[in-house]
Design a protein around this motif. Structure first.
Motif, mmCIF file in Angstrom:
data_model
loop_
_atom_site.group_PDB
_atom_site.id
_atom_site.type_symbol
_atom_site.label_atom_id
_atom_site.label_comp_id
_atom_site.label_asym_id
_atom_site.label_seq_id
_atom_site.Cartn_x
_atom_site.Cartn_y
_atom_site.Cartn_z
ATOM 1 N N THR A 1905 0.823 -1.221 0.000
ATOM 2 C CA THR A 1905 0.000 0.000 0.000
ATOM 3 C C THR A 1905 0.847 1.255 0.000
ATOM 4 O O THR A 1905 0.459 2.265 -0.582
ATOM 5 C CB THR A 1905 -0.917 0.039 1.251
ATOM 6 O OG1 THR A 1905 -0.141 -0.403 2.358
ATOM 7 C CG2 THR A 1905 -2.115 -0.853 1.082
ATOM 8 N N GLN A 1909 0.621 4.370 -2.419
ATOM 9 C CA GLN A 1909 0.424 5.778 -2.020
ATOM 10 C C GLN A 1909 1.449 6.679 -2.702
ATOM 11 O O GLN A 1909 1.114 7.761 -3.162
ATOM 12 C CB GLN A 1909 0.604 5.909 -0.496
ATOM 13 C CG GLN A 1909 -0.725 5.930 0.257
ATOM 14 C CD GLN A 1909 -0.470 6.076 1.739
ATOM 15 O OE1 GLN A 1909 0.216 5.247 2.296
ATOM 16 N NE2 GLN A 1909 -0.994 7.102 2.351
ATOM 17 N N GLN A 1912 0.386 7.314 -6.116
ATOM 18 C CA GLN A 1912 -0.763 8.233 -6.207
ATOM 19 C C GLN A 1912 -0.321 9.676 -5.984
ATOM 20 O O GLN A 1912 -0.732 10.581 -6.709
ATOM 21 C CB GLN A 1912 -1.811 7.835 -5.162
ATOM 22 C CG GLN A 1912 -2.474 6.490 -5.482
ATOM 23 C CD GLN A 1912 -3.415 6.033 -4.395
ATOM 24 O OE1 GLN A 1912 -3.315 6.499 -3.279
ATOM 25 N NE2 GLN A 1912 -4.307 5.111 -4.709
ATOM 26 N N SER A 1956 -5.368 -7.089 -4.453
ATOM 27 C CA SER A 1956 -6.185 -5.907 -4.106
ATOM 28 C C SER A 1956 -5.431 -4.625 -4.462
ATOM 29 O O SER A 1956 -6.028 -3.628 -4.865
ATOM 30 C CB SER A 1956 -6.515 -5.913 -2.624
ATOM 31 O OG SER A 1956 -5.319 -5.800 -1.889
ATOM 32 N N ILE A 1957 -4.088 -4.678 -4.337
ATOM 33 C CA ILE A 1957 -3.331 -3.456 -4.632
ATOM 34 C C ILE A 1957 -3.426 -3.116 -6.099
ATOM 35 O O ILE A 1957 -3.673 -1.975 -6.489
ATOM 36 C CB ILE A 1957 -1.871 -3.649 -4.207
ATOM 37 C CG1 ILE A 1957 -1.838 -3.744 -2.674
ATOM 38 C CG2 ILE A 1957 -1.008 -2.517 -4.714
ATOM 39 C CD1 ILE A 1957 -0.493 -3.886 -2.071
ATOM 40 N N ARG A 1959 -5.745 -3.928 -8.037
ATOM 41 C CA ARG A 1959 -7.107 -3.486 -8.349
ATOM 42 C C ARG A 1959 -7.281 -2.016 -7.968
ATOM 43 O O ARG A 1959 -7.874 -1.234 -8.702
ATOM 44 C CB ARG A 1959 -8.092 -4.358 -7.582
ATOM 45 C CG ARG A 1959 -9.485 -4.298 -8.177
ATOM 46 C CD ARG A 1959 -10.446 -5.274 -7.512
ATOM 47 N NE ARG A 1959 -10.049 -6.668 -7.721
ATOM 48 C CZ ARG A 1959 -10.336 -7.647 -6.884
ATOM 49 N NH1 ARG A 1959 -11.034 -7.398 -5.795
ATOM 50 N NH2 ARG A 1959 -9.947 -8.879 -7.119
ATOM 51 N N ASN A 1960 -6.727 -1.674 -6.800
ATOM 52 C CA ASN A 1960 -6.828 -0.267 -6.381
ATOM 53 C C ASN A 1960 -6.141 0.638 -7.384
ATOM 54 O O ASN A 1960 -6.647 1.710 -7.726
ATOM 55 C CB ASN A 1960 -6.166 -0.073 -5.013
ATOM 56 C CG ASN A 1960 -7.035 -0.605 -3.895
ATOM 57 O OD1 ASN A 1960 -8.212 -0.926 -4.145
ATOM 58 N ND2 ASN A 1960 -6.497 -0.719 -2.707
ATOM 59 N N ASP A 1963 -8.285 1.103 -10.357
ATOM 60 C CA ASP A 1963 -9.375 2.068 -10.129
ATOM 61 C C ASP A 1963 -8.848 3.493 -10.173
ATOM 62 O O ASP A 1963 -9.443 4.384 -10.762
ATOM 63 C CB ASP A 1963 -10.032 1.806 -8.767
ATOM 64 C CG ASP A 1963 -10.804 0.494 -8.782
ATOM 65 O OD1 ASP A 1963 -10.973 -0.054 -9.897
ATOM 66 O OD2 ASP A 1963 -11.206 0.009 -7.699
ATOM 67 N N PHE A 1964 -7.708 3.692 -9.482
ATOM 68 C CA PHE A 1964 -7.157 5.047 -9.376
ATOM 69 C C PHE A 1964 -6.818 5.580 -10.778
ATOM 70 O O PHE A 1964 -7.177 6.708 -11.140
ATOM 71 C CB PHE A 1964 -5.910 4.991 -8.498
ATOM 72 C CG PHE A 1964 -5.170 6.294 -8.406
ATOM 73 C CD1 PHE A 1964 -5.684 7.331 -7.634
ATOM 74 C CD2 PHE A 1964 -3.986 6.499 -9.112
ATOM 75 C CE1 PHE A 1964 -4.999 8.522 -7.559
ATOM 76 C CE2 PHE A 1964 -3.320 7.701 -9.043
ATOM 77 C CZ PHE A 1964 -3.823 8.718 -8.254
#
Length: 2031
Positions: A1905, A1909, A1912, A1956-1957, A1959-1960, A1963-1964
């Motif tokens: 994560t 971050q 992002q 999940s990462i 996938r995130n 999405d982002f």
């Protein structure tokens, strides 16, 4: 000694030793053997039994010493009881043969004695196994007794005791023989034999019925005989025997009566008491022979018999027990009182006899009623005593009312009842005194009519009865202070009404004096006005004395007595009446010598009597004044006191001639006059009567050698002049014992009266030296000598040397010229006075004078050293050493010592040898070391020799005592002698017969001194040390086995010393068991454990020391002992249940000795401190048992019904009802003092828990931990018990206990207030008990329901209404200061409630509890408002009372020089006279009142009208404005502004006054309350404007706060102070802003340049220390910061530069303080003018950046520490200050800010490679703050900008993901900065590396994560850049961004299996693309067109996303997602 530790005696080792060592070796082996035999198995013992028996029997023949033979016998008995018993008969025969042997030589004696002891021991242990051998043995022993000497008789008696105890009923055939033998021994000339015989008979009476049936009379007569000429030990043993036998006679049920067919008569109580009475009244002269003497009326019972019988009475009743006494008290009382009635004239034929008999009767009553009865029974007993008084009074009244005067005065009945009345009244007084406030119901009981009875006896014709009644009233007043004033009023009223009755005048004046004496014991005092009434009455009596000759003596005495008693009330009362007293004093003596002459020629016998009475009274009153009112003795007063003195002394010289003229009636008055004058002169400084020192000295010499003194009362003169330690070698009567009260009379000898109140009525108001019993002044003839001796010392030291020599010569002659008994008396007096003189000179460091002075002194002392009286020798030895001390000349000292050496070498008589041996010890004590070690050697040598002189135990005792003094004084010098001394001590201990207890006591003192001298050396491991240590332990063991209690006490204190110096070597378990056995010995028999007070004291002192180190071990050993010991040993099985702690509590309840009780409490406290946590339930149960044992619960079972409705648990509902278990209670009726101690223990336990585990106060956690381990125990689980205990205490009859109970409740509420109740969410655990408690309730926040609060509120309102009446109408029971206390307590309580209400209102945290009604919540009302509303109603009244109280406080705290300006009538709540006492009450409550007032003023915002309007008026309006003007005067009314200013200054003034001179006793609460009050005050604008506009005021306040911060370490206080500082600075800011604003408005037209500068530093920028607010603030902040971070102080770090230290995390408190200081610093520039701001800026920046640098610690997760955040916030505040932009300061600021930025950048660069600990994020943030908050010109200089960018670049390279995230966030804020000059350079330098980073992540695919971050944040930065970029560059940026984003998109197949990462990320990326697409559509399209792969990927992702959305939400058509997707679809379709 290790060789001695084997089962068989190691004979090789034994034979190699010398004589002394052999004895030691044997003793040690026997000690070891005793333990070993008990631990060895039977078979092993049997193997070696034969050899062992042989060895032991051979030892029997080697003449063993007393301790050895005792141990030897014990071992033989144990051996036979474990092993075989075949050879026991041989052994017995051997012993019998040894006893029969005809050898009478002294060397054979020890063997014979050992045989006797062995027989006793064998029979005791084996008992009936030995069959019928005992008849021969007993016969043999008794035969041997006929020829035995005292030691033999002693051992035979003890041996017989053992035989009897072993055989029990089987020994019946010998009972008579033993009885006969013991009878003869009971009157033996040796005291030790008498004691042994008493013990033997005590054992015999267990089985021999005849002793307490047929032979009862003869046993009693025998005991009476035995008392004659007895010593203390004999009296204790024989009284125990007599008491036990008589008690047995009453309770016995005669088991053997039927079997033996003896007709045994039951003995009635009357007969037994009659028997005892006979002994008391007629002594041992029997029943028949007395008649002849009685007719002649000569024989008087000797005192020792009477004292012995008295003790027997006590034993008798104690044996029968408390319950028996309760039943038979009436009969017992009437018998006891009849002992002093006139029907037995023997007991009271002379006054001396009467006083002594009365004292005995008092002792019987005190020891039985006071010791055995519980409180209820005592109250019943008091009623019985009252009945008796009433009956006796009726008899007197009948006689008195008889008209015939002759019968009236000569009536025997009046005399008959007087002594009975005195005893009854004194016991009644003592009873009520000990009951304390528990006696309240007794006095309220109108049927008993105690007060009426006692007051009416005040009129009895006998003076001693009147005094006893007065004393009884005194006791009542001390016990129940509420009765003091009513009783005083009643007596004063009777005194005024019955002024014409002589009895009433004296009786009631005694009563008033006694009551005034009680005032100092009653903390609340009496009303001030009483002083005036008493003074007026006294004057009246003195003035009217001459009017009626029948009354003149009484009135004179009464008048002066009242004045003297009034003086004891102290300066506050006396100062107002001083002038009148001095006037009376002046008038009582003639003015000039001429007047005295005319007086002498004119008077007659009666006038002289009255005159002397008056003058003695006046002297006494002045003495009382000087001793009680020292503060009033100013120069001026002394000048007034002096004039009558010369005349008083002249009268002294005339007394002898007046006596010759008028004869005996004047004898007593003249003696009393002398004594009074001497007493006064002792108190006055000698300078005041310099002129007539010689006259006084002559009179003193005449008094001391007067021819008419017949008795030598050495015991009241000398003990003061001997050294405390030396008194130990004299009679044990001089030491403290439980029987001190009656034993004192024996000290004084037969011809002298013991003290009694009637000898000196003036002593009735003095505090008694010995605790609380009746004062016991000696007869005047004795006390005058005592005062003369004391005064002689002072006067003789102050006269000229010639005079001194003359007087000493004269005294020496007077001794030579007298003969016989008179010579002894004169010598006693003279030596006493010379000793007193030497003591005074030594004490005042004076000198003796020329050499010829030494001769008479030496001759006097030398004569006394050889006097037959031991006490005189003792005093002389002390004087001998004092003489050497005063002369202070080495040669003289050596000569004195030589004199003693020569005497000791030549003299053979014991007297000389004892005197001089003590003289050597004393010399050594005062002139330690006497400079040469050779001198020490010769001293020690001589004393060694003397101490082995077995022919005279006295010489041994004194020599050893002296040796102990030398050991003590020599200290380390004595080391060389330690070994020989120790072996001497051991040798003597092993050989001196036990009958010489005094020698053993001295040996004990030597051993003790030796252990102290060796001290910690005893821990060593060398052989010499361990030998010493073993010998010490051996000595202790020998002493522990000694039968004498005082020797055992010595042993215990020696072991205590050893335990202190060498704890590992003392066997704790045996020591503890020994202590417990002594403590709990015969605890059933007499209520005293061991009969010796000193032994009990030693035991407790030792226990107290042991539990300080090892409480748990001591406690365990005690319980183990109790479990091991079999039933018959300790009838007190209590210790098993309640442990040592419980046993100590029981003891505490029974003991009366103050020191002992103190030690017990200390011991229990130590045990509690170290063990309460581990044994919580046990301790709480103990306390509960004590408190419940006597709680009278019929009164309180009001369980509130509401509790059950609340769904309460059953147990708590019974919180007030005690369950009655069937088992007996461990504590029976404990006294109130013990219960108070138990309640204090509960509080202590709670406090202990507070410092321990948090689970003690958290029920959920406690229950959970209890589940985990059932041994866990927590306080909160016992909450019901705690409340029950507190409630029991709080509802008791005893006031002290009630106070303790309330205190406990308060502690419980405070500690448990915040604990939630787990079973009922939203409730607090204490709610269950709310019905029981009210105080401290509201403030604790326990109750959150309004209805519950209302009840408590009602109580507070009621008390408020009560105090509103003002100080006039309050009760006049106590001193006015008491009502002040009450008023202030109520105001303080209200203040606390108001403060809490306001706080809660602020927090708004507690919404109203909803039971069922929901709509009440809808109203939005909360209980915090509710509480505030409740208080609101009374605020008008309260605020006015608060202000008045604060005004009073302000006036009272003024320094004394303003006293003249204070209001005459006092303040609102205090009167002028009691201002001193009132101060302390104001000190206790002012702080809360101040805080409340400040809050109230704040809430009004200083803008309401005066609260007087509208509020109901007080009866005496106390408006805050009446401070400066009388409320009645028609002064102009003040404007509101003035009123507010006044109030503001009142609060500020009180606070500043308090804070600037904090007393050491100022409590934290007061300081905090005071600071909170200031905060509240500055919360509103108006006071802020006052402070802001008055700069001096602000500076003053800041300096005071600075001082508080320096002197008080507490963080909460420092934080509160900083908050006030912040408010002061805000006030100053507001003031400066306001001025600037108004200036701009006023000078709107004028040019800008001419505007004056506002703020500090004006035009120059200079700040003046002391005048400048800013400077003061800086000082204060620096102080706080440097204390938390010393590195900020350049002086400390040694260089102004930055020294590399690791940054540190501060504690939470430290961080808060630093943050608060930084906030203040950042506010400062706004208070300054531009120039001023420039001058403080460097400091502020240095500190702020310093904090940043010192505390920038790396924290996990990239957080900033609170201090760093605060410093960044402060930086931001400073940088964005308007001053940075103001024209005058702009350039200077810019330079300084650049330097600051450089400093921050420098923090980064490692200084010599060390400093890499700093947190980069913190520093980067600081740079960012600089970049964004200052004007561009600060940061855009290329060099700085370049460095900043470098830092960002470097940070981007750091691997730590958190740092990267923060860096991106900071860059984002810089990039978005509107000024391109700032942001562009950063963008140019950093974008490339950011894009690279992102592409790198793109290649790697993020794993967690944090990386997600980072990615992002990076994208956000790029997007921001896209937004900022100019049009032409934008396409390039978007082109960079899109591929990165698209590379993270997944198609629908991948999406299902992705992490999940991923996938995130998908999405982002998708969301961002959807935003960018529409915004920059053209660029978007072109990129898509150029890269088909990207386009395909994007489309697949969008499609996959839509599918997943459909799957998730098939129904919803309006979700945002679908909306977005569709819109994007359209756009992609566009392409």
């Amino acid at each position: 000694m290790e060789l001695a530790h084997s089962l068989l005696l190691n004979e090789e080792a034994y034979n190699q030793l010398g004589e002394v060592q052999k004895a030691e070796f044997i003793f040690d082996w026997l000690r070891y053997l005793e333990k070993l035999l008990l631990a060895t198995s039977r078979s092993d013992v049997r193997e070696k039994q034969k050899t062992l028996v042989e060895q032991l029997l051979s030892l029997l023949n080697s003449s063993p010493g007393p301790p050895t033979r005792k141990l030897l016998a014990k071992n033989l008995a144990i051996l036979y009881s474990i092993g075989d018993t075949f050879s026991v008969y041989e052994t017995i025969d051997k012993c019998n043969d040894l006893i029969r042997s005809k050898d009478d030589s002294p060397s054979y004696l020890p063997t014979k004695l050992a045989a006797v002891v062995c027989l006793g021991s064998l029979y005791k242990k084996l008992g009936r196994i030995l069959g019928n051998t005992f008849t021969d043995t007993v016969g043999n022993i008794l035969k041997a007794m006929k020829s035995a000497e005292s030691q033999g008789r002693y051992e035979i008696m003890l041996s017989l005791q053992n035989i009897l105890s072993g055989l029990g009923a089987a020994a019946t055939p010998c009972h008579r023989d033993v009885y006969k033998a013991a009878r003869s021994c009971l009157t033996d000339r040796s005291m030790a034999v008498r004691c042994a015989a008493a013990k033997c008979l005590l054992e015999l009476q267990n089985e021999a019925i005849f002793m307490w049936s047929t032979d009862l009379d003869s046993v009693a007569t025998l005991c009476f005989k035995s008392f004659e000429g007895s010593n203390y030990d004999v009296r204790i043993s024989v009284s125990k025997l007599l008491g036990t036998v008589l008690a047995k006679a009453i309770i016995s049920k005669h088991p053997g009566a039927a079997a033996s067919r003896q007709s045994v008569r039951r003995v009635s109580l009357e007969e037994v008491l009659e028997l005892l009475g006979t002994g008391f009244l007629r002594g041992s002269s029997g029943f028949l022979r007395a008649s002849g003497d009685m007719l002649k009326g000569t024989s008087s019972v000797s005192r020792d018999v009477r004292v012995g019988v008295t003790q027997a009475y006590v034993v008798f009743v104690s044996t029968l027990g408390g319950a028996w006494l309760e039943k038979n008290f009436a009969a017992f009382l009437s018998h006891t009182l009849s002992l002093v009635s006139q029907s037995h004239p023997k007991a009271t034929q002379t006054q001396i006899d009467a006083v002594c008999s009365r004292r005995c009767v008092s002792f019987i009553l005190r020891a039985t009623v006071g010791g055995l009865l519980g409180e209820k029974a005592q109250i019943a007993a008091a009623k019985d005593i009252c009945q008796a008084i009433w009956k006796l009074k009726k008899v007197t009244d009948a006689v008195m009312s008889d008209g015939n005067l002759e019968t009236r005065l000569g009536s025997a009945d009046v005399a008959a009842s007087q002594h009975m009345l005195v005893c009854a009244l004194q016991e009644l007084g003592n009873l009520i005194h000990s009951l304390g406030t528990t006696a309240a119901p007794l006095l309220q009981d109108s049927r008993a009519g105690i007060l009426d009875n006692v007051t009416s006896v005040t009129l009895h014709p006998s003076i001693s009865v009147r005094l006893a009644a007065a004393w009884c009233l005194h006791c009542i007043a001390v016990a129940l202070p509420a009765y003091l004033t009513p009783l005083l009023d009643r007596c004063l009223e009777r005194l005024t009404v019955l002024k014409s009755s002589p009895e009433a005048v004296t009786g009631f004046s005694f009563a008033v004096a006694a009551l005034l004496g009680a005032v100092k014991h009653c903390p609340l005092g009496i009303p001030h006005g009483k002083g005036k009434i008493i003074m007026t009455l006294a004057e009246d009596l003195l003035c009217s004395a001459a009017q009626n000759s029948r009354l003149s003596a009484q009135r004179t005495q009464a008048g002066w007595l009242l004045i003297a008693a009034l003086m004891t009330l102290g300066p506050a009362f006396v100062s107002h009446h001083l002038a009148r007293v001095l006037l009376l004093w002046k008038c009582v003596f003639p003015v000039s010598p001429k007047d005295l002459e005319t007086e002498k020629s004119r008077g007659d016998s009666f006038t002289w009597q009255v005159t002397l009475e008056g003058r003695a009274g006046a002297l006494c009153a002045i003495k009382s004044f000087v001793s009680h009112c020292g503060d009033l003795l100013t120069e001026e007063v002394i000048q007034h006191l002096l004039p009558p003195l010369p005349c008083a002394v002249d009268l002294l010289t005339l007394l002898s001639s007046i006596l010759k003229t008028y004869g005996s009636p004047l004898k007593t008055p003249s003696v009393v006059y002398r004594q009074r004058l001497y007493e006064l002169l002792i108190l006055l400084p000698p300078e005041t009567y310099e002129g007539y020192l010689c006259a006084v000295l002559r009179e003193l010499a005449a008094d001391l050698t007067a021819p008419d003194i017949q008795v030598a009362a050495s015991t009241f003169l000398l003990p003061r002049l001997c050294h405390q330690d030396d008194l130990l070698i004299l009679s044990p009567l001089l030491q403290d014992t439980d029987h001190r009260f009656i034993e004192e009379q024996l000290l004084l000898g037969n011809g002298i009266a013991c003290g009694s109140l009637e000898y000196d009525p003036y002593s009735i108001y003095e505090k008694d030296v010995e605790g609380d019993s009746v004062p016991k002044p000696l007869p005047p003839t004795l006390s005058v000598i005592s005062s003369a001796v004391k005064l002689f010392g002072v006067v003789c030291a102050h006269v000229g040397e010639a005079q001194r020599l003359l007087i000493l010569e004269r005294l020496l002659d007077s001794i030579k010229h007298t003969k016989g008994a008179r010579q002894q008396v004169v010598q006693l007096h003279v030596v006493s006075s010379v000793s007193s003189f030497l003591k005074y000179v030594a004490g005042s460091k004076g000198h003796l004078g020329p050499e010829e002075m030494r001769r008479p002194v030496l001759a006097l002392v030398m004569g006394a050293l050889e006097s037959p009286s031991p006490l005189l020798r003792c005093a002389a030895a002390e004087a001998w050493a004092r003489l050497a001390q005063v002369v202070d000349d080495g040669a003289f000292t050596a000569a004195l010592a030589q004199v003693s050496f020569d005497k000791l070498k030549s003299a053979r008589d014991a007297v000389t040898r004892t005197g001089h041996s003590l003289a050597l010890g004393s010399l050594y004590r005062y002139l330690g070391g006497i400079s040469s070690s050779q001198h020490l050697n010769s001293c020690v040598g001589i004393l060694y020799t003397l101490s082995q002189d077995s022919t005279s135990p006295d010489v041994q005792t004194w020599a050893l005592h002296s040796l102990s003094l030398i050991i003590d004084s020599a200290g380390p010098l004595y080391y060389t002698h330690a070994e020989p001394t120790l072996s001497l001590i051991i040798m003597l201990l092993l050989n001196v017969p036990p009958t010489h207890a005094e020698v053993h006591q001295s040996l004990g003192r030597c051993l003790n001194a030796l252990i102290t001298t060796l001290g910690p050396e005893l821990q060593g491991n060398s052989t010499s040390v361990s030998t010493l240590r073993t010998s010490c332990l051996l000595g202790c063991a020998v002493m522990q086995d000694n039968p004498d209690c005082l020797v055992q006490a010595q042993a215990i204190s020696c072991l205590q010393q050893l335990h202190m110096f060498a704890p590992r070597h003392v066997n704790l378990s045996s020591l503890v068991s020994c202590l417990c056995e002594i403590l709990l010995d015969n605890s059933v028999l007499v209520n005293l454990c061991s009969p010796y007070l000193l032994l009990r004291r030693a035991v407790l002192a030792c226990l107290r020391q042991l539990v300080q180190r090892e409480a748990a071990e001591v406690s365990e050993h005690a319980v183990m002992l109790a479990k091991d010991s079999r039933e018959e040993l300790t009838p007190d099985a209590n210790i098993r249940e309640v442990g040592l702690e419980g046993a100590l509590l029981t003891l505490l309840d029974q003991e009366t000795d103050g020191r002992l009780c103190h030690d017990i409490k200390e011991t229990l406290n130590h045990m509690l401190t170290s063990m309460a946590m581990d044994k919580l339930s046990f301790w709480l149960k103990l306390c509960k048992d004590v408190l419940a044992a006597s709680a009278d619960f019929t009164t309180v079972t009001c369980v509130d019904t509401m509790q059950e409705e609340e769904g309460d648990k059953g147990d708590d509902a019974s919180v007030l009802t005690i369950r009655n278990d069937g088992r007996p209670h461990p504590f029976t009726n404990p006294r109130w003092a013990t219960r108070v101690f138990a309640a204090e223990c509960v509080c202590r336990i709670i406090n202990q828990c507070e410092n321990a585990h948090s689970a003690h106060f958290d029920i959920a956690l406690a229950q959970e931990m209890k589940k985990r381990d059932s041994r866990n125990d927590f306080l909160v689980l016992h909450l019901a018990d705690l409340i029950r205990m507190a409630f029991m205490a709080a509802t008791d009859h005893s006031d002290q206990l009630r106070l303790s109970g309330l205190e406990t409740l308060l502690v419980v509420i405070r500690r448990f207030a915040a604990i939630p109740e787990p079973e009922f969410p939203g409730h607090v655990i204490l709610e269950q008990y709310q019905a029981n408690v009210c105080s401290a309730w509201i403030a604790s926040g326990v109750v959150s329901d309004l209805n519950d609060l209302r009840r408590v509120h009602q109580l507070l309102v009621a008390s408020l209404t009560k105090i509103q009446v003002g100080k006039e109408a309050l009760s006049h029971l106590y001193n006015e200061s008491a009502s002040t206390m009450e008023i202030l307590a109520v105001l303080k309580a209200w203040a606390e409630v108001y403060i809490i209400a306001v706080e809660r209102h602020k927090n708004h945290k507690q919404p109203l509890k909803t039971t069922c009604s929901e709509e009440s919540v809808g109203n939005g009302s909360t209980s915090s408002d509710g509480l505030l509303d409740l208080v609101h109603a009374d605020l008008g009244t309260l605020s006015r009372l608060w202000l008045a109280a604060l005004q009073d406080f302000a006036l009272l705290t003024l320094p004394s020089e303003f006293a003249s300006q204070l209001p005459v009538e006092g303040g609102a709540f205090y009167t002028a006279e009691t201002s001193e006492n009132a101060k302390s009450h104001y000190y206790n409550s002012w702080a809360f009142i101040l805080h409340a007032t400040a809050l109230w003023l704040t809430s009004t915002g200083f803008v309401v009208a005066d609260p007087d309007e509208g509020a109901p008026n007080l009866s005496r309006p106390v408006t805050p404005t009446s401070m400066c003007q009388g409320s009645s005067s028609g002064a102009p009314v003040k404007s509101p502004e003035d009123v507010y200013t006044e109030r503001f200054h009142l609060i500020l003034g009180i606070s500043v006054e308090f804070l600037c001179s904090l007393r050491s006793d100022a409590t934290m609460e007061s300081i905090t309350a005071c600071l909170h009050a200031l905060q509240a005050l500055l919360d509103v604008p108006w006071p802020r404007s006052k402070i802001g506009s008055d700069q001096d005021l602000g500076v003053e306040l800041l300096n005071v706060l600075h001082r508080v911060i320096l002197t008080r370490e507490s963080p909460s206080i420092q934080l509160a102070s900083l908050e006030v500082v912040r408010q002061v600075i805000c006030a100053a800011q507001e003031h400066v802003k306001e001025k600037r604003r108004s200036a701009e408005v006023d000078d709107g037209a004028a040019e800008k340049e001419t505007l004056p500068e506002f703020g500090e530093g004006k035009d120059t920028g200079g700040l003046v220390p002391g005048k400048s607010l800013v400077f003061a603030t800086l000082e204060l902040c620096v102080c706080i910061l440097v204390r938390q971070l010393p590195e900020l102080n350049p002086k400390l770090t040694g260089s102004p530069g930055i020294k590399a230290t690791k940054p540190q995390m501060l504690s939470e408190d430290g961080s808060r303080l630093v943050s608060a200081a930084l906030v203040i610093l950042s506010e400062l520039p706004a208070v300054c003018s531009p120039e001023g701001s420039t001058s403080i800026l460097p400091t502020i920046l240095y500190l702020t950046i310093g904090v940043l640098r010192e505390t920038a610690v790396k924290l996990p997760g990239g957080q900033l520490s609170s201090t760093v955040a605060a410093s960044l916030q402060a930086l931001k505040g400073i940088l964005s200050s308007p001053m940075a932009r103001a024209e005058k300061s702009h350039t200077a600021w810019t330079d300084l800010l650049r330097s600051a930025l450089t400093t921050v950048l420098d923090c980064w660069d490692p200084v010599a490679g060390t400093h890499q600990e700093l947190d980069e994020v913190s520093l980067l943030t600081a740079i960012t703050v600089f970049t964004l908050s200052t004007s561009p010109e600060v940061t855009t200089i290329p060099c700085l900008q370049k460095r900043c960018i470098e830092k960002f670049k470097a940070t981007l390279e750091i691997k730590d993901p958190m740092v990267q995230i923060k860096t991106y966030q900071l860059l984002l804020s810089i990039f978005q900065y509107p000024n391109p000059a700032v942001s562009y350079p950063y963008i140019y330098s950093l974008v490339a590396s950011i894009v690279e980073k992102l592409q790198e992540i793109d290649k790697r695919k993020p794993e967690d994560t944090t990386e997600l971050q980072i990615f992002q944040e990076g994208i956000k930065v790029l997007e921001a850049l896209v937004a900022i970029a100019e049009e032409q560059h934008r396409s390039q940026l978007v082109a960079c961004l899109l591929p990165i984003l698209i590379s993270f998109l997944l198609d629908e197949n991948a999406l299902g299996s992705a992490t999940s990462i991923m996938r995130n990320l998908h999405d982002f990326a998708l969301q961002n693309l959807m935003q960018i697409g529409p915004q920059y559509s053209s660029v978007f399209k072109s990129v898509m067109a150029s890269s088909p792969a990207l386009k395909a990927r994007l489309e697949a992702a969008i499609k996959g996303n839509q599918e997943s959305v459909k799957l998730k939400i098939p129904t919803s058509k309006h979700t945002k997602n679908s909306g977005k997707n569709s819109s994007i679809q359209l756009k992609t379709n566009f392409l």
